[in-house]
Design a protein around this motif. Structure first.
Motif: not given
Length: 193
Positions: A86-105
């Motif tokens: 249980p000491e090795k339980d992990m959390t992942m943070l994530f966030y999309g990276d989008f194109d210049e127009g901020k429309t497509i991941m």
């Protein structure tokens, strides 16, 4: 803007190795025509920004993810293994990276940490976590192994894995708690770097 600068830096470093193992791998994988767009939790490369937020909103309502203390990341406690410490339980943070127009991941930024991290616990520092993250990413995204790519300006290394259009990088450690990684769709990012 920061993502674009980081992405350009990574690409320049990787390409600076002339016809390196990395360059050969990218050419071979892109020439294969294989497309990998599936990420996790129903997220995919090429989705719209609206789809990204809608999926995250629904995952939040299902209590699978929540907001992170690090803006703008989404917090996802990784499923616990029944046989693991249980000491090795992990959390992942994530966030999309989008194109210049901020429309497509076009990519996904990732950060990992052990939930029980403490500055005095050597077994839970980022240098130990890096091995677990690398192993997990290889299991989640089978195909080629990670290769080490030395950075020109110092003695650190970047881990890189390319399968078809999908490039995964694990950045050099800059924090003793976190390991940072990125998944890119080379169809979108190579011509921008």
């Amino acid at each position: 803007m920061i993502a674009k600068v980081c992405s350009t830096f990574i690409f320049m470093v990787l390409m600076g190795c002339s016809e390196s193992k990395y360059t050969s791998m990218v050419k071979k994988e892109l020439a294969s025509g294989v497309i990998h767009d599936s990420l996790f939790l129903g997220l995919r490369l090429g989705q719209t920004r609206k789809d990204f937020f809608e999926i995250c909103w629904n995952l939040n309502r299902e209590k699978m993810v929540t907001h992170s203390e690090i803006f703008p990341f989404v917090k996802y406690p990784l499923p616990k293994k029944t046989t693991s410490d249980p000491e090795k339980d992990m959390t992942m943070l994530f966030y999309g990276d989008f194109d210049e127009g901020k429309t497509i991941m076009t990519g996904m930024k990732l950060q990992f940490y052990y939930d029980a991290w403490a500055i005095w616990n050597k077994a839970l520092q980022a240098d130990q976590l890096l091995l677990a993250v690398k192993d997990s990413l290889e299991k989640w995204y089978p195909g080629n192994d990670f290769i080490r790519v030395p950075l020109e300006k110092d003695s650190t290394e970047l881990f890189v894995k390319v399968d078809g259009n999908r490039r995964i990088t694990i950045k050099p450690l800059d924090d003793n708690r976190m390991v940072k990684a990125k998944i890119d769709d080379l169809r979108y990012v190579l011509d921008k770097e």
